[in-house]
Design a protein around this motif. Sequence first.
Motif, mmCIF file in Angstrom:
data_model
loop_
_atom_site.group_PDB
_atom_site.id
_atom_site.type_symbol
_atom_site.label_atom_id
_atom_site.label_comp_id
_atom_site.label_asym_id
_atom_site.label_seq_id
_atom_site.Cartn_x
_atom_site.Cartn_y
_atom_site.Cartn_z
ATOM 1 N N TRP A 44 0.834 -1.203 0.000
ATOM 2 C CA TRP A 44 0.000 0.000 0.000
ATOM 3 C C TRP A 44 0.869 1.253 0.000
ATOM 4 O O TRP A 44 0.673 2.167 -0.808
ATOM 5 N N PHE A 45 1.835 1.293 0.906
ATOM 6 C CA PHE A 45 2.680 2.487 1.014
ATOM 7 C C PHE A 45 3.653 2.595 -0.155
ATOM 8 O O PHE A 45 3.961 3.696 -0.621
ATOM 9 N N THR A 46 4.113 1.458 -0.652
ATOM 10 C CA THR A 46 5.003 1.475 -1.808
ATOM 11 C C THR A 46 4.268 1.939 -3.062
ATOM 12 O O THR A 46 4.766 2.785 -3.814
ATOM 13 N N ASP A 47 3.082 1.410 -3.275
ATOM 14 C CA ASP A 47 2.336 1.731 -4.500
ATOM 15 C C ASP A 47 1.700 3.119 -4.446
ATOM 16 O O ASP A 47 1.641 3.815 -5.462
ATOM 17 N N GLN A 48 1.222 3.532 -3.267
ATOM 18 C CA GLN A 48 0.532 4.813 -3.160
ATOM 19 C C GLN A 48 1.490 5.993 -3.073
ATOM 20 O O GLN A 48 1.225 7.063 -3.625
ATOM 21 N N PHE A 49 2.602 5.830 -2.347
ATOM 22 C CA PHE A 49 3.496 6.952 -2.068
ATOM 23 C C PHE A 49 4.904 6.787 -2.624
ATOM 24 O O PHE A 49 5.721 7.705 -2.506
ATOM 25 N N GLY A 50 5.211 5.615 -3.185
ATOM 26 C CA GLY A 50 6.564 5.376 -3.668
ATOM 27 C C GLY A 50 7.557 5.153 -2.548
ATOM 28 O O GLY A 50 8.768 5.295 -2.736
ATOM 29 N N VAL A 51 7.068 4.796 -1.374
ATOM 30 C CA VAL A 51 7.921 4.633 -0.190
ATOM 31 C C VAL A 51 8.765 3.372 -0.309
ATOM 32 O O VAL A 51 8.289 2.323 -0.749
ATOM 33 N N ILE A 52 10.018 3.478 0.091
ATOM 34 C CA ILE A 52 10.899 2.315 0.203
ATOM 35 C C ILE A 52 11.050 1.997 1.680
ATOM 36 O O ILE A 52 11.467 2.848 2.477
ATOM 37 N N ILE A 53 10.705 0.783 2.059
ATOM 38 C CA ILE A 53 10.675 0.433 3.471
ATOM 39 C C ILE A 53 12.027 -0.158 3.861
ATOM 40 O O ILE A 53 12.212 -1.374 3.951
ATOM 41 N N ASP A 54 12.980 0.741 4.113
ATOM 42 C CA ASP A 54 14.301 0.311 4.569
ATOM 43 C C ASP A 54 14.369 0.433 6.093
ATOM 44 O O ASP A 54 13.363 0.705 6.759
ATOM 45 N N LYS A 55 15.558 0.250 6.659
ATOM 46 C CA LYS A 55 15.705 0.264 8.116
ATOM 47 C C LYS A 55 15.306 1.601 8.719
ATOM 48 O O LYS A 55 14.661 1.666 9.777
ATOM 49 N N GLU A 56 15.659 2.704 8.038
ATOM 50 C CA GLU A 56 15.325 4.019 8.584
ATOM 51 C C GLU A 56 13.826 4.289 8.512
ATOM 52 O O GLU A 56 13.280 4.976 9.378
ATOM 53 N N MET A 57 13.156 3.748 7.501
ATOM 54 C CA MET A 57 11.709 3.895 7.440
ATOM 55 C C MET A 57 11.050 3.122 8.582
ATOM 56 O O MET A 57 10.069 3.572 9.180
ATOM 57 N N ILE A 58 11.595 1.961 8.901
ATOM 58 C CA ILE A 58 11.101 1.202 10.054
ATOM 59 C C ILE A 58 11.328 2.000 11.341
ATOM 60 O O ILE A 58 10.462 2.044 12.221
ATOM 61 N N ARG A 59 12.461 2.661 11.440
ATOM 62 C CA ARG A 59 12.742 3.494 12.617
ATOM 63 C C ARG A 59 11.718 4.627 12.714
ATOM 64 O O ARG A 59 11.215 4.929 13.799
ATOM 65 N N ASN A 60 11.412 5.243 11.590
ATOM 66 C CA ASN A 60 10.408 6.306 11.598
ATOM 67 C C ASN A 60 9.070 5.778 12.100
ATOM 68 O O ASN A 60 8.387 6.436 12.895
ATOM 69 N N ALA A 61 8.678 4.602 11.605
ATOM 70 C CA ALA A 61 7.404 4.023 12.016
ATOM 71 C C ALA A 61 7.400 3.690 13.506
ATOM 72 O O ALA A 61 6.374 3.837 14.186
ATOM 73 N N ALA A 62 8.551 3.270 14.013
ATOM 74 C CA ALA A 62 8.624 2.864 15.416
ATOM 75 C C ALA A 62 8.473 4.033 16.375
ATOM 76 O O ALA A 62 8.002 3.861 17.505
ATOM 77 N N VAL A 63 8.872 5.223 15.944
ATOM 78 C CA VAL A 63 8.842 6.377 16.856
ATOM 79 C C VAL A 63 7.708 7.341 16.552
ATOM 80 O O VAL A 63 7.574 8.362 17.208
ATOM 81 N N THR A 64 6.869 7.031 15.567
ATOM 82 C CA THR A 64 5.798 7.951 15.215
ATOM 83 C C THR A 64 4.750 8.010 16.320
ATOM 84 O O THR A 64 4.604 7.088 17.125
ATOM 85 N N THR A 65 4.028 9.096 16.370
ATOM 86 C CA THR A 65 2.969 9.250 17.357
ATOM 87 C C THR A 65 1.674 8.646 16.842
ATOM 88 O O THR A 65 1.494 8.429 15.644
#
Length: 537
Positions: free
Chosen positions: A74-95
């Motif tokens: 969903w996130f890759t196709d809708q936003f072009g997001v690449i889910i690398d380690k730093e993206m996982i870090r962002n998800a882990a600390v999001t509110t």
Amino acid sequence: MTLSVLTAIYILVVANHTFWTRAFDYLSSAPVAFAAFVIGIATLTIAALTTFSVKYLTKPALIFFLMVAVVSSWFTDQFGVIIDKEMIRNAAVTTQAESAHLITPSFLLHILLAGVLPSLFIIWVRVVHKPFLKKFVWNMAVIVPCLGITIAAGLGFSQTYASVGRLHKDLMLTLNPFVPIGSAARFAFASEDDRYIVRRPLGTDAHQRTASANGKPRVTIIVAGETGRAQNFSLGGYPRETNPEMKARGVVYFKNATSCGTSTAVSLPCMYSVYPRADYTHRKGLETDNLTDILGHAKVDVEWWDNDTGSYGVANRIPYRFLPDAADPRFCTDGECLDTVLLDKLGDWLSNVKSDSVLVLHQLGSHGPAYYRRYPDDFRRFTPDCRTPEFGACKPEEVVNAYDNTILFTDHVVAKVIDNLKKHQDNISASMLYVSDHGESLGENGLYLHGAPYIIAPAEQTRAPIIVWLSPDFSAASGIDTACLAASASNPVSHDNFFHSVLGLMDVETSVYDAKLDLFSACRKAPDKAVQASFKG
């Protein structure tokens, strides 16, 4: 085993649209190599999922792979997001408030149709398992030939794949579910290692060289911007007037500034660290004193007010206020606040300054995808603006309009910070430094939001403005020639300059300060020896 093969094919077809689209585009001039690539990836995926065709493990493993692939797609196709380690870090600390903008009706429908229903089918299917030894032989009879085909496909066109890989480093970064799972594993292992980090003191020799020449406390307010991309600042040439208020206040805009990363979790701790982008790592940032610590070593008072998702460890050892916690109804709804909350108590804080001080105001700024939530109705200047976090429901120009309104509102907030400093100029010697943490993609080349791996990140995500305002008495007392500073504002600069420039503004001397990286150094006159002597005395 049959269920594993079917699941593998389903994942490749349904949850890898971006991956196959890019592969086709990059290998379009070599159709045979593309066909071999498809076969190789398919057989590799079948081999991987067949490995889990074991009694008691088959269904849970297949459902896990399926759901990870569907969510990631969903996130890759809708936003072009690449889910690398730093993206996982962002998800882990999001509110919770931030993540809620991503859980849209369309997302939930996608998960239901593409993930939950097929998972129910996997649960419903009756699987007959052979005895362990026969099962092992049967599985290997599939896995070994599949791996052989994958290797043969890779070796047969190795030069083509190597050439394409060098030009398009993102080729394999959108393969679901393997890249997200691998990224999550690397993040988990790194987080476990982080628990045992011992912070190393840095810059403990820091001290202020002189007292302020005019006898008033030096005050620097740092506005840590969120997702403000340089391409949409009229101060830098954007045709829309998105910065009228800052322009009227005579700020200096560094038009060729670049960020340390493409996400807050990277850029914020990086810019406050002593390390340049080329040397910075998350671990180095954790194990070393940062700018706020070194200012503290120099007896400068430092405080952090946050209206975003936290300081990412930067403010762990200084006074810290998370403003959304107050839930002030004048500014806040649903756990998020307009950035005017940062201005509410600013005048009182400035009235009580007694010594040299630095205050960090961390904005929510232009954080997407809910741009329309970042500005009040008074700042809906560019319309029609996208009024939903689902970009697919808006025209491209509506997304840009909403984003430009966020920049217009940031312009207002920063201008009001400057106005507050001016109101207190009889009692303080003031400066303001705005630095955005990273940029943002607004649909260019199919990309939205931010967080792309830096090596392949577009300029829209790496160009982040740096803006300076100095009061006349601060310039005079510090010996900074503002005309010289304005003349240098076209030079290439980056977050590498931030650490040293703040130390320079506060006249802090330390062995870790590098004058060559101080934006103000070349425009600063020699310090007044008489004042310096009186300070030491």
